[in-house]
Write an enzyme that holds these catalytic residues in place. Structure first.
Site, short mmCIF file in Angstrom:
data_model
loop_
_atom_site.label_atom_id
_atom_site.label_comp_id
_atom_site.label_asym_id
_atom_site.label_seq_id
_atom_site.Cartn_x
_atom_site.Cartn_y
_atom_site.Cartn_z
N HIS A 7 0.84 -1.20 0.00
CA HIS A 7 0.00 0.00 0.00
C HIS A 7 0.87 1.25 0.00
CE1 HIS A 7 -2.80 2.87 2.26
NE2 HIS A 7 -3.44 2.60 1.13
N ASP A 36 -0.88 6.16 -5.97
CA ASP A 36 -1.90 7.18 -6.14
C ASP A 36 -1.41 8.20 -7.15
OD1 ASP A 36 -3.64 6.44 -3.64
OD2 ASP A 36 -1.58 6.57 -2.90
N HIS A 49 -0.36 10.73 -2.57
CA HIS A 49 -1.70 10.40 -2.08
C HIS A 49 -2.56 11.63 -1.80
CE1 HIS A 49 -4.73 9.50 1.04
NE2 HIS A 49 -4.89 8.38 0.35
N ASP A 230 0.59 -1.81 4.61
CA ASP A 230 1.74 -0.92 4.72
C ASP A 230 3.02 -1.69 5.04
OD1 ASP A 230 -0.09 1.13 4.36
OD2 ASP A 230 -0.21 1.63 6.50
#
Length: 249
Positions: A7, A36, A49, A230
């Protein structure tokens, strides 16, 4: 096998959405990475992000108010640790080039076009993914389901996945209306019945964000497509331990 997606890269051990985070994720055995993407002031695509640079760089203000050159001058690592000082915000092309070199590595591209509208971002990311010949290794996801529907029409060969925050009633019906194949739910908002029904209908379920050991153990033994975490290195280690135990080693 349940896949492990990093992530924003290995964001628990490195500054998120940086090349260092992606490299560590790969070194730790991740099957995929999640990033992202949004526009700069001069319409370049960068990987970050938040809508602002405040939290993950030494700058202030909206990403869309910076040119790419200005963003590249920001330090995207020192907030996490001095070890990562001078880390830079990557462009999507830098990440695509990185993934291209890693055989079999999957890439989940989340479009950050909910709060701020990024005109034409769908066409841009599709073209780049095709230019790098990564259509079969990329998943597009977003909280903006209108954007996903557009992608499903423009690039039917690339998987789209709906991200949701709340519990869903018959998510398979909703996916069909959007034109998406995958579902990315928040881990606490799903139940086993829904997971089983999605499996029957061949809809990949990738759950976010799984960071605790007990959660990793539970979802890595479930019948889902992937977890997003994560701490991908830890998740891969736990998955390997589960395999050894099941194999009687």
């Amino acid at each position: 096998m349940v896949y492990v997606f990093a992530h924003r890269g290995s964001s628990g051990t490195c500054p998120e959405n940086t090349l260092s985070a992606y490299k560590e994720a790969v070194e730790g055995g991740s099957d995929g990475i999640e990033i992202d993407v949004q526009y700069t002031k001069d319409n370049e695509l960068v990987v970050i992000h938040d809508n602002t640079v405040n939290r993950t760089t030494n700058g202030k203000g909206l990403v869309k108010d910076y040119t790419l050159k200005e963003l590249k001058m920001l330090d995207a690592g020192c907030w996490f640790s001095e070890q990562f000082a001078l880390e830079r915000i990557p462009t999507i092309e830098e990440v695509l080039a990185f993934v291209k070199e890693k055989e079999g590595l999957l890439l989940n591209i989340e479009l950050k076009n909910v709060v701020i509208h990024h005109e034409g971002i769908e066409e841009r990311v599709i073209k780049l993914v095709r230019d790098y010949s990564l259509s079969n290794r990329v998943i597009f996801s977003s909280f903006n389901h209108i954007s996903l529907h557009r992608i499903s029409k423009l690039a039917p060969e690339i998987e789209c996945a709906v991200i949701t925050l709340d519990k869903q009633f018959k998510p398979w019906d909703y996916l069909a209306s959007v034109g998406a194949a995958g579902w990315h739910p928040q881990w606490s908002k799903i139940d086993q019945h829904i997971i089983n029904e999605m499996k029957k209908r061949n809809h990949p379920v990738r759950v976010y964000t799984i960071n605790k050991v007990d959660q990793m153990e539970a979802f890595l033994t479930n019948d889902i497509e992937a977890i997003m975490t994560d701490y991908p290195g830890k998740a891969v280690q736990i998955r390997n331990e589960i395999r050894r135990t099941r194999g009687g080693e």
